[in-house]
Design a protein around this motif. Structure first.
Motif, PDB file in Angstrom:
ATOM      1  N   ASP A  57       0.828  -1.202   0.000  1.00 36.05           N
ATOM      2  CA  ASP A  57       0.000   0.000   0.000  1.00 36.05           C
ATOM      3  C   ASP A  57       0.865   1.256   0.000  1.00 36.05           C
ATOM      4  O   ASP A  57       0.539   2.242  -0.665  1.00 36.05           O
ATOM      5  N   ALA A  58       1.980   1.224   0.739  1.00 37.23           N
ATOM      6  CA  ALA A  58       2.884   2.383   0.773  1.00 37.23           C
ATOM      7  C   ALA A  58       3.465   2.649  -0.616  1.00 37.23           C
ATOM      8  O   ALA A  58       3.593   3.809  -1.026  1.00 37.23           O
ATOM      9  N   ILE A  59       3.812   1.598  -1.330  1.00 38.47           N
ATOM     10  CA  ILE A  59       4.342   1.762  -2.685  1.00 38.47           C
ATOM     11  C   ILE A  59       3.276   2.360  -3.600  1.00 38.47           C
ATOM     12  O   ILE A  59       3.568   3.258  -4.400  1.00 38.47           O
ATOM     13  N   ARG A  60       2.047   1.896  -3.481  1.00 37.47           N
ATOM     14  CA  ARG A  60       0.966   2.433  -4.317  1.00 37.47           C
ATOM     15  C   ARG A  60       0.723   3.914  -4.012  1.00 37.47           C
ATOM     16  O   ARG A  60       0.508   4.717  -4.922  1.00 37.47           O
ATOM     17  N   GLU A  65       1.206   9.693  -5.239  1.00 38.46           N
ATOM     18  CA  GLU A  65       1.435  11.019  -4.668  1.00 38.46           C
ATOM     19  C   GLU A  65       2.818  11.594  -4.951  1.00 38.46           C
ATOM     20  O   GLU A  65       2.978  12.810  -5.000  1.00 38.46           O
ATOM     21  N   LYS A  66       3.824  10.742  -5.094  1.00 33.70           N
ATOM     22  CA  LYS A  66       5.196  11.214  -5.314  1.00 33.70           C
ATOM     23  C   LYS A  66       5.856  10.368  -6.402  1.00 33.70           C
ATOM     24  O   LYS A  66       6.750   9.575  -6.126  1.00 33.70           O
ATOM     25  N   PRO A  67       5.437  10.531  -7.647  1.00 35.32           N
ATOM     26  CA  PRO A  67       5.982   9.682  -8.709  1.00 35.32           C
ATOM     27  C   PRO A  67       7.492   9.832  -8.886  1.00 35.32           C
ATOM     28  O   PRO A  67       8.165   8.863  -9.238  1.00 35.32           O
ATOM     29  N   ASN A  68       8.045  11.018  -8.608  1.00 35.53           N
ATOM     30  CA  ASN A  68       9.491  11.177  -8.751  1.00 35.53           C
ATOM     31  C   ASN A  68      10.233  10.339  -7.707  1.00 35.53           C
ATOM     32  O   ASN A  68      11.264   9.739  -7.999  1.00 35.53           O
ATOM     33  N   GLU A  69       9.730  10.270  -6.486  1.00 34.47           N
ATOM     34  CA  GLU A  69      10.344   9.427  -5.452  1.00 34.47           C
ATOM     35  C   GLU A  69      10.159   7.948  -5.789  1.00 34.47           C
ATOM     36  O   GLU A  69      11.020   7.119  -5.507  1.00 34.47           O
ATOM     37  N   TYR A  70       9.033   7.628  -6.401  1.00 36.62           N
ATOM     38  CA  TYR A  70       8.747   6.249  -6.817  1.00 36.62           C
ATOM     39  C   TYR A  70       9.782   5.782  -7.832  1.00 36.62           C
ATOM     40  O   TYR A  70      10.380   4.720  -7.698  1.00 36.62           O
ATOM     41  N   VAL A  71      10.035   6.630  -8.828  1.00 35.58           N
ATOM     42  CA  VAL A  71      11.019   6.278  -9.857  1.00 35.58           C
ATOM     43  C   VAL A  71      12.420   6.218  -9.251  1.00 35.58           C
ATOM     44  O   VAL A  71      13.212   5.332  -9.571  1.00 35.58           O
ATOM     45  N   ALA A  73      13.179   5.362  -6.217  1.00 36.99           N
ATOM     46  CA  ALA A  73      13.256   4.118  -5.454  1.00 36.99           C
ATOM     47  C   ALA A  73      13.505   2.934  -6.379  1.00 36.99           C
ATOM     48  O   ALA A  73      14.319   2.052  -6.080  1.00 36.99           O
ATOM     49  N   ILE A  74      12.834   2.919  -7.515  1.00 38.81           N
ATOM     50  CA  ILE A  74      13.046   1.843  -8.483  1.00 38.81           C
ATOM     51  C   ILE A  74      14.480   1.871  -8.994  1.00 38.81           C
ATOM     52  O   ILE A  74      15.165   0.850  -9.033  1.00 38.81           O
ATOM     53  N   ALA A  75      14.957   3.062  -9.353  1.00 38.86           N
ATOM     54  CA  ALA A  75      16.310   3.197  -9.898  1.00 38.86           C
ATOM     55  C   ALA A  75      17.369   2.797  -8.871  1.00 38.86           C
ATOM     56  O   ALA A  75      18.431   2.303  -9.237  1.00 38.86           O
ATOM     57  N   SER A  76      17.081   2.975  -7.586  1.00 38.63           N
ATOM     58  CA  SER A  76      18.083   2.655  -6.567  1.00 38.63           C
ATOM     59  C   SER A  76      18.288   1.156  -6.390  1.00 38.63           C
ATOM     60  O   SER A  76      19.317   0.743  -5.881  1.00 38.63           O
ATOM     61  N   VAL A  77      17.328   0.346  -6.805  1.00 38.65           N
ATOM     62  CA  VAL A  77      17.482  -1.102  -6.646  1.00 38.65           C
ATOM     63  C   VAL A  77      17.903  -1.801  -7.934  1.00 38.65           C
ATOM     64  O   VAL A  77      18.221  -2.985  -7.919  1.00 38.65           O
ATOM     65  N   ILE A  78      17.943  -1.061  -9.038  1.00 43.14           N
ATOM     66  CA  ILE A  78      18.372  -1.645 -10.308  1.00 43.14           C
ATOM     67  C   ILE A  78      19.890  -1.539 -10.385  1.00 43.14           C
ATOM     68  O   ILE A  78      20.449  -0.485 -10.087  1.00 43.14           O
ATOM     69  N   PRO A  79      20.571  -2.598 -10.793  1.00 43.70           N
ATOM     70  CA  PRO A  79      22.032  -2.526 -10.917  1.00 43.70           C
ATOM     71  C   PRO A  79      22.451  -1.437 -11.901  1.00 43.70           C
ATOM     72  O   PRO A  79      21.764  -1.184 -12.887  1.00 43.70           O
ATOM     73  N   LYS A  80      23.595  -0.808 -11.627  1.00 40.99           N
ATOM     74  CA  LYS A  80      24.095   0.250 -12.505  1.00 40.99           C
ATOM     75  C   LYS A  80      24.495  -0.300 -13.865  1.00 40.99           C
ATOM     76  O   LYS A  80      24.330   0.333 -14.878  1.00 40.99           O
ATOM     77  N   GLU A  81      25.053  -1.505 -13.868  1.00 42.86           N
ATOM     78  CA  GLU A  81      25.452  -2.138 -15.118  1.00 42.86           C
ATOM     79  C   GLU A  81      24.845  -3.529 -15.171  1.00 42.86           C
ATOM     80  O   GLU A  81      24.784  -4.217 -14.165  1.00 42.86           O
ATOM     81  N   ILE A  82      24.424  -3.902 -16.345  1.00 42.25           N
ATOM     82  CA  ILE A  82      23.888  -5.239 -16.547  1.00 42.25           C
ATOM     83  C   ILE A  82      24.805  -5.940 -17.532  1.00 42.25           C
ATOM     84  O   ILE A  82      25.059  -5.445 -18.627  1.00 42.25           O
ATOM     85  N   ASP A  83      25.341  -7.076 -17.118  1.00 42.29           N
ATOM     86  CA  ASP A  83      26.255  -7.833 -17.967  1.00 42.29           C
ATOM     87  C   ASP A  83      25.538  -9.115 -18.377  1.00 42.29           C
ATOM     88  O   ASP A  83      25.041  -9.843 -17.534  1.00 42.29           O
ATOM     89  N   GLY A  84      25.479  -9.370 -19.624  1.00 43.08           N
ATOM     90  CA  GLY A  84      24.833 -10.590 -20.081  1.00 43.08           C
ATOM     91  C   GLY A  84      24.750 -10.622 -21.588  1.00 43.08           C
ATOM     92  O   GLY A  84      25.228  -9.731 -22.283  1.00 43.08           O
TER      93      GLY A  84
END
Length: 102
Positions: A57-60, A65-71, A73-84
């Motif tokens: 519910d907090a994420i929703r 209410e704060k889409p910039n903070e939502y994005v 938060a998403i960006a902070s958990v995605i790896p900076k580089e993806i190797d594959g």
């Protein structure tokens, strides 16, 4: 040459000595083993419990209410580089976006 504006030196008490000898620890037993990891484990468990209770519910609410903070938060958990490797056919548009055009 001390003028009237210079504060007088405070005499040092000759009985003052360091509480322990140089090289001797003030806490010979030190921090108990695992104390730091125990704190981190307890914190993570409390965070997990709290998320289980109301995290979705907090994420929703954050997304609405704060889409910039939502994005952020998403960006902070995605790896900076993806190797594959990519297998399969990609559209020309996706290849261009990924910079894979030859």
């Amino acid at each position: 040459m001390a003028g009237a504006d210079t504060p007088a030196e405070t005499p040092r008490n000759p009985n003052l000595r360091p509480p322990w000898q140089p090289g001797q620890s003030g806490n010979p037993n030190g921090r108990p083993k695992g104390a730091r990891t125990k704190l981190a484990e307890d914190f993570c468990q409390a965070l997990l419990d709290d998320f289980a209770e109301g995290g979705i519910d907090a994420i929703r609410i954050m997304r609405a209410e704060k889409p910039n903070e939502y994005v952020r938060a998403i960006a902070s958990v995605i790896p900076k580089e993806i190797d594959g490797t990519i297998n399969g056919d990609l559209s020309d548009e996706l290849k261009a976006w990924l910079g894979l055009t030859s």
